[in-house]
Design a protein around this motif. Structure first.
Motif, PDB file in Angstrom:
ATOM      1  N   SER A  25       0.834  -1.208   0.000  1.00 50.51           N
ATOM      2  CA  SER A  25       0.000   0.000   0.000  1.00 50.51           C
ATOM      3  C   SER A  25       0.867   1.255   0.000  1.00 50.51           C
ATOM      4  O   SER A  25       0.618   2.203  -0.767  1.00 50.51           O
ATOM      5  CB  SER A  25      -0.926  -0.001   1.223  1.00 50.51           C
ATOM      6  OG  SER A  25      -1.759  -1.148   1.226  1.00 50.51           O
ATOM      7  N   TYR A  27       3.963   1.531  -1.002  1.00 53.11           N
ATOM      8  CA  TYR A  27       4.715   1.637  -2.258  1.00 53.11           C
ATOM      9  C   TYR A  27       3.842   2.182  -3.387  1.00 53.11           C
ATOM     10  O   TYR A  27       4.231   3.119  -4.096  1.00 53.11           O
ATOM     11  CB  TYR A  27       5.269   0.255  -2.629  1.00 53.11           C
ATOM     12  CG  TYR A  27       6.029   0.234  -3.934  1.00 53.11           C
ATOM     13  CD1 TYR A  27       7.359   0.636  -3.989  1.00 53.11           C
ATOM     14  CD2 TYR A  27       5.404  -0.194  -5.106  1.00 53.11           C
ATOM     15  CE1 TYR A  27       8.062   0.624  -5.191  1.00 53.11           C
ATOM     16  CE2 TYR A  27       6.097  -0.213  -6.310  1.00 53.11           C
ATOM     17  CZ  TYR A  27       7.421   0.194  -6.344  1.00 53.11           C
ATOM     18  OH  TYR A  27       8.105   0.193  -7.533  1.00 53.11           O
ATOM     19  N   PHE A  28       2.655   1.620  -3.549  1.00 47.63           N
ATOM     20  CA  PHE A  28       1.808   2.038  -4.671  1.00 47.63           C
ATOM     21  C   PHE A  28       1.240   3.438  -4.470  1.00 47.63           C
ATOM     22  O   PHE A  28       1.062   4.189  -5.432  1.00 47.63           O
ATOM     23  CB  PHE A  28       0.686   1.016  -4.890  1.00 47.63           C
ATOM     24  CG  PHE A  28       1.159  -0.267  -5.502  1.00 47.63           C
ATOM     25  CD1 PHE A  28       1.617  -0.291  -6.818  1.00 47.63           C
ATOM     26  CD2 PHE A  28       1.183  -1.445  -4.785  1.00 47.63           C
ATOM     27  CE1 PHE A  28       2.067  -1.472  -7.403  1.00 47.63           C
ATOM     28  CE2 PHE A  28       1.639  -2.621  -5.353  1.00 47.63           C
ATOM     29  CZ  PHE A  28       2.081  -2.632  -6.667  1.00 47.63           C
ATOM     30  N   ILE A  29       0.951   3.792  -3.221  1.00 51.36           N
ATOM     31  CA  ILE A  29       0.497   5.180  -2.971  1.00 51.36           C
ATOM     32  C   ILE A  29       1.610   6.172  -3.286  1.00 51.36           C
ATOM     33  O   ILE A  29       1.379   7.215  -3.924  1.00 51.36           O
ATOM     34  CB  ILE A  29       0.020   5.317  -1.509  1.00 51.36           C
ATOM     35  CG1 ILE A  29      -1.273   4.526  -1.304  1.00 51.36           C
ATOM     36  CG2 ILE A  29      -0.196   6.787  -1.153  1.00 51.36           C
ATOM     37  CD1 ILE A  29      -1.736   4.459   0.137  1.00 51.36           C
ATOM     38  N   LYS A  31       4.167   5.658  -5.311  1.00 49.86           N
ATOM     39  CA  LYS A  31       4.399   5.647  -6.753  1.00 49.86           C
ATOM     40  C   LYS A  31       3.348   6.472  -7.480  1.00 49.86           C
ATOM     41  O   LYS A  31       3.664   7.268  -8.395  1.00 49.86           O
ATOM     42  CB  LYS A  31       4.379   4.201  -7.260  1.00 49.86           C
ATOM     43  CG  LYS A  31       4.638   4.068  -8.760  1.00 49.86           C
ATOM     44  CD  LYS A  31       4.587   2.608  -9.184  1.00 49.86           C
ATOM     45  CE  LYS A  31       4.818   2.480 -10.688  1.00 49.86           C
ATOM     46  NZ  LYS A  31       4.719   1.074 -11.141  1.00 49.86           N
ATOM     47  N   LYS A  32       2.091   6.317  -7.078  1.00 50.28           N
ATOM     48  CA  LYS A  32       1.012   7.079  -7.716  1.00 50.28           C
ATOM     49  C   LYS A  32       1.198   8.574  -7.491  1.00 50.28           C
ATOM     50  O   LYS A  32       1.005   9.386  -8.424  1.00 50.28           O
ATOM     51  CB  LYS A  32      -0.324   6.618  -7.127  1.00 50.28           C
ATOM     52  CG  LYS A  32      -1.552   7.256  -7.765  1.00 50.28           C
ATOM     53  CD  LYS A  32      -1.753   6.761  -9.182  1.00 50.28           C
ATOM     54  CE  LYS A  32      -3.111   7.160  -9.737  1.00 50.28           C
ATOM     55  NZ  LYS A  32      -3.415   8.589  -9.740  1.00 50.28           N
ATOM     56  N   THR A  33       1.604   8.952  -6.303  1.00 48.95           N
ATOM     57  CA  THR A  33       1.813  10.374  -6.008  1.00 48.95           C
ATOM     58  C   THR A  33       2.950  10.945  -6.849  1.00 48.95           C
ATOM     59  O   THR A  33       2.831  12.044  -7.428  1.00 48.95           O
ATOM     60  CB  THR A  33       2.117  10.553  -4.510  1.00 48.95           C
ATOM     61  OG1 THR A  33       1.043  10.013  -3.738  1.00 48.95           O
ATOM     62  CG2 THR A  33       2.286  12.031  -4.156  1.00 48.95           C
ATOM     63  N   GLU A  35       4.090   9.802  -9.710  1.00 53.24           N
ATOM     64  CA  GLU A  35       3.698   9.822 -11.120  1.00 53.24           C
ATOM     65  C   GLU A  35       2.736  10.977 -11.408  1.00 53.24           C
ATOM     66  O   GLU A  35       2.845  11.646 -12.450  1.00 53.24           O
ATOM     67  CB  GLU A  35       3.062   8.489 -11.506  1.00 53.24           C
ATOM     68  CG  GLU A  35       4.074   7.339 -11.560  1.00 53.24           C
ATOM     69  CD  GLU A  35       3.405   6.000 -11.874  1.00 53.24           C
ATOM     70  OE1 GLU A  35       2.151   5.954 -11.835  1.00 53.24           O
ATOM     71  OE2 GLU A  35       4.119   5.013 -12.148  1.00 53.24           O
ATOM     72  N   ASP A  36       1.812  11.207 -10.487  1.00 52.51           N
ATOM     73  CA  ASP A  36       0.886  12.337 -10.683  1.00 52.51           C
ATOM     74  C   ASP A  36       1.638  13.663 -10.706  1.00 52.51           C
ATOM     75  O   ASP A  36       1.340  14.549 -11.529  1.00 52.51           O
ATOM     76  CB  ASP A  36      -0.165  12.349  -9.573  1.00 52.51           C
ATOM     77  CG  ASP A  36      -1.156  11.201  -9.701  1.00 52.51           C
ATOM     78  OD1 ASP A  36      -1.202  10.595 -10.789  1.00 52.51           O
ATOM     79  OD2 ASP A  36      -1.865  10.900  -8.714  1.00 52.51           O
ATOM     80  N   THR A 111       0.270  10.513 -20.099  1.00 50.52           N
ATOM     81  CA  THR A 111       0.284   9.165 -19.552  1.00 50.52           C
ATOM     82  C   THR A 111       1.667   8.802 -19.022  1.00 50.52           C
ATOM     83  O   THR A 111       2.657   9.456 -19.341  1.00 50.52           O
ATOM     84  CB  THR A 111      -0.124   8.119 -20.620  1.00 50.52           C
ATOM     85  OG1 THR A 111       0.781   8.230 -21.726  1.00 50.52           O
ATOM     86  CG2 THR A 111      -1.541   8.361 -21.094  1.00 50.52           C
TER      87      THR A 111
END
Length: 448
Positions: A25, A27-29, A31-33, A35-36, A111
């Motif tokens: 959780s 890591y992906f949060i 990573k998403k932040t 990337e955004d 993207t």
């Protein structure tokens, strides 16, 4: 598999699953932040490039202008609807980006794509090129900082997980030892009991007031109960053997006498037959009484019904008066002498109490029926009485008061034990009041 191993594996597995879920959780949060943020930054850069193209005069070469807006680790391409790129702007450090696949997009979009293990942020926006054709402006940026941050985060999460897991394994091992210590002590004690055939208890050096301590105390209480019951059983078997030994000896003696002189002397024959018959009846009665005591109340299958206690008492008194040629009075102090009971067991109870009263008293015996908060039947005699110190023992099997140990009066010592079981099976209560030399009063109470 040992319980200790199960505890360690279970606790470690559960913690490992929780760590995987938590770390994934995080890591992906993260990573998403990242990337955004990268897409927002790239969208702003693409907007700057588009505005620059619009405001630049026709004398300035578009390729040179694109180089001015080129990201340090990125690439700008002009993509027509068909055919290859019109312009590709890269630096010496980002020449490999030219090999990335491309596509024409007629709308704005940004993207994140992964190619060959690297992350790229790609933004497309439509612009009008110098020849009047609508082309797609592509701005690409390699997210090296994001990749590095994610690698660092992976390393940190891995180290943190190991730092948590390794101590947890040792803590689980220590906890399992603490939990299993009383269980191992219980196993060791049971093995000692099995080998030594004696009753042993767990040594409780300290009281932790938890379930394990409760388990140990329960085991010790169970051992006390088993030892007590075992001693009672031994005493019962010993007393039963002793009680049966005498009539068997008498039967054997008279049988030997019959073998020698029985056919020649009629007087010995009659005496032997009478003695053998009498002792056989006594053994039968004793065996029957012991079988009653051996059964649990739940096995008696009581037939509960409304019983006229006065009629049962009258019938019992009549039989005993004829058998013993004694006087027994019946006093009924209620207008409705009906009790809920098993009639056969009630008769058995009256026979036991009246038989004792007749044996230990030469005067008249009195039976009284009363009803108040409970239904009570009282049997009173004016006999030898029971010493105060023996009152607590009269319900024990084969117990006989010293003054009554003569077999002609003392019986087998099982009567009151059976009487108490009958009363308890009816959820009642039995009480004995006695004064030595003055008499005894036995009261049985049944619930209304």
């Amino acid at each position: 598999m040992k319980l200790q191993t199960k505890i360690i594996l279970t606790s470690t597995a559960l913690l490992f699953i929780l760590l995987v879920i938590a770390n994934s959780s995080i890591y992906f949060i993260f990573k998403k932040t990242m990337e955004d943020n990268a897409m927002e930054r790239l969208q702003a850069e693409t907007s700057n490039v588009t505005n620059g193209l619009k405001q630049t005069s026709a004398t300035v070469k578009q390729a040179n202008l694109l180089r001015a807006y080129l990201p340090p680790n990125g690439m700008i391409r002009i993509l027509p609807k068909s055919g290859g790129p019109l312009v590709v702007s890269v630096t010496d450090q980002t020449k490999e980006l030219q090999d990335l696949p491309y596509s024409y997009y007629s709308n704005e979009q940004t993207t994140i794509k992964e190619d060959d293990g690297h992350l790229y942020a790609i933004s497309h926006t439509p612009v009008i090129w110098t020849n009047g054709e609508v082309v797609s402006l592509e701005v690409t940026e390699q997210l090296a900082d994001v990749e590095q941050s994610l690698q660092t985060l992976k390393f940190i999460l891995l180290i943190a997980s190991l730092v948590i897991l390794i101590p947890t394994i040792f803590a689980g091992r220590l906890l399992s030892k603490i939990i299993l210590r009383p269980i191992k002590s219980l196993i060791h004690t049971m093995e000692e009991i099995q080998v030594s055939r004696t009753f042993k208890k767990i040594d409780l050096s300290s009281s932790s007031k938890d379930e394990l301590d409760q388990m140990a105390n329960t085991f010790n209480n169970m051992m006390d109960l088993l030892e007590e019951n075992y001693k009672k059983q031994e005493q019962f078997v010993s007393d039963a053997s002793h009680e049966l030994k005498t009539p068997l000896t008498v039967v054997e003696s008279y049988a030997n006498m019959l073998k020698r002189w029985g056919m020649k002397r009629p007087d010995i024959l009659e005496e032997a037959i009478e003695a053998i018959h009498s002792e056989s009846l006594r053994m039968k009665q004793l065996t029957s009484q012991m079988l009653v005591l051996a059964k649990d109340e739940s096995q008696w299958k009581l037939h509960m019904e409304h019983v006229d206690a006065a009629a049962v008492c009258n019938q019992t008194i009549k039989h005993l008066e004829q058998a013993f040629e004694r006087t027994i009075y019946l006093n009924i102090k209620t207008d409705h002498p009906v009790v809920t009971a098993d009639e056969k067991r009630l008769k058995q109870l009256l026979y036991i109490l009246l038989d004792n009263a007749i044996k230990y008293s030469e005067k008249a015996v009195e039976v009284t029926i009363t009803k108040s908060e409970s239904f009570m039947i009282t049997v009173t005699d004016q006999g030898i009485g029971i010493p105060k110190e023996d009152l607590s023992n009269v319900y024990e099997r084969f117990f006989r008061v010293d003054k009554a140990r003569n077999r002609e009066t003392g019986g087998s010592g099982l009567g009151l034990s059976i009487a108490r079981k009958i009363v308890e099976a009816h959820s009642g209560r039995i009480e004995i009041n006695s004064q030595e030399g003055k008499g005894t009063s036995v009261t049985v109470s049944f619930p209304l």
